[in-house]
Design an enzyme around this catalytic site. Structure first.
Site, PDB file in Angstrom:
ATOM      1  N   GLU A  63       2.950  -5.179   0.762  1.00  0.00           N
ATOM      2  CA  GLU A  63       3.882  -4.221   1.360  1.00  0.00           C
ATOM      3  C   GLU A  63       3.386  -3.733   2.714  1.00  0.00           C
ATOM      4  O   GLU A  63       2.250  -4.014   3.110  1.00  0.00           O
ATOM      5  CB  GLU A  63       4.085  -3.023   0.403  1.00  0.00           C
ATOM      6  N   HIS A  65       4.121  -0.119   5.626  1.00  0.00           N
ATOM      7  CA  HIS A  65       4.748   1.194   5.827  1.00  0.00           C
ATOM      8  C   HIS A  65       4.155   1.822   7.075  1.00  0.00           C
ATOM      9  O   HIS A  65       3.127   1.348   7.592  1.00  0.00           O
ATOM     10  CB  HIS A  65       4.538   2.102   4.603  1.00  0.00           C
ATOM     11  N   HIS A  69      -3.392   3.701   5.484  1.00  0.00           N
ATOM     12  CA  HIS A  69      -4.236   3.791   4.292  1.00  0.00           C
ATOM     13  C   HIS A  69      -5.680   3.714   4.733  1.00  0.00           C
ATOM     14  O   HIS A  69      -6.053   2.842   5.515  1.00  0.00           O
ATOM     15  CB  HIS A  69      -3.994   2.590   3.366  1.00  0.00           C
ATOM     16  N   HIS A 103      -0.198  -5.643   3.704  1.00  0.00           N
ATOM     17  CA  HIS A 103      -1.505  -5.557   3.033  1.00  0.00           C
ATOM     18  C   HIS A 103      -1.334  -5.762   1.535  1.00  0.00           C
ATOM     19  O   HIS A 103      -0.258  -5.499   0.965  1.00  0.00           O
ATOM     20  CB  HIS A 103      -2.205  -4.235   3.334  1.00  0.00           C
ATOM     21  N   CYS A 117      -8.051   5.548  -2.191  1.00  0.00           N
ATOM     22  CA  CYS A 117      -7.095   5.385  -1.094  1.00  0.00           C
ATOM     23  C   CYS A 117      -6.657   6.760  -0.621  1.00  0.00           C
ATOM     24  O   CYS A 117      -6.097   7.547  -1.381  1.00  0.00           O
ATOM     25  CB  CYS A 117      -5.896   4.562  -1.543  1.00  0.00           C
TER      26      CYS A 117
END
Lengths: 143, 143
Positions: A63, A65, A69, A103, A117
């Site tokens: 995914e 975004h 992270h 990733h 995370c």
């Protein structure tokens, strides 16, 4: 969550008062054998710290975004894709996932991969590749 | 800091491109044998993740502040004061330090204590107790 100031680790990656959650809703996205635990979610802190554990042979969703992270491995071994490259991962390695970068995290076949995370509390929802595009995006993991 | 997406751990709590810094300016506050490394300091994340290591027999400054600390032990053993209680600490234990709560971390006599500390990027400066008040505040650590 709990109001306890100190929450002891039980020696097996569970913590006092911390629930083991589903990684995501089943069927919402492809993944295999991943759990999620929220270690810190203090309303006065602008970020959350979560612990994800991928069982041997498992993998997280491919995914991307806008939110970044910040990841630290704390258990086992595996491999990650970030953008167009893949890396082997071991305990205490650090991974930065920049905005809108594909990733994915894979555990080793014979060991789990557990990682912290760090994310902002306010964040956008992940985007998934089309099933047709996914194999090319994740190809560096096979090298 | 570095632009690398993956920064490997060297097996001894140092990381590629991460500098080992002084904990604080010498003489600015009482402490003994502590180092600081900034693991994640991404401008798009509202929090920073630092790694502090207290050498065997060392200790951090006894202090308090408005900003909260979220701590996870990743190396060794020790003891912490949070408010009016002390706890033994081992690997993977979690500590939450609420606003304006006195706190201090001590390494064991024969082992270091290494811990992650998550804080907001924007935060207030620590307050110190007066030298006359400090012994009573830290007394639970001696129990």
């Amino acid at each position: 969550m709990t109001d306890k100031l100190v929450r002891k680790h039980d020696g097996a990656f569970h913590w006092e008062g911390v629930e083991v959650l589903a990684y995501k809703q089943e069927g919402s996205a492809p993944f295999k054998d991943v759990t999620r635990q929220v270690l810190f979610d203090d309303p006065s802190l602008a970020a959350q710290l979560r612990y994800f554990e991928v069982a041997p042979g498992g993998w997280t969703t491919l995914e991307r975004h806008e939110h970044v992270h910040n990841v630290m491995v704390i258990r086992g071994r595996g491999r990650c894709l970030v953008g167009d490259r893949a890396w082997d991962l071991a305990r205490n390695d650090l991974v930065s996932v920049p905005p809108m970068t594909w990733h994915q995290f894979h555990a080793a076949p014979d060991e789990p991969l557990g990682f912290l995370c760090l994310v902002n509390r306010e964040r956008d929802r992940p985007q998934l590749p089309s099933p047709a595009d996914a194999p090319a995006i994740s190809a560096p993991l096979d090298d």
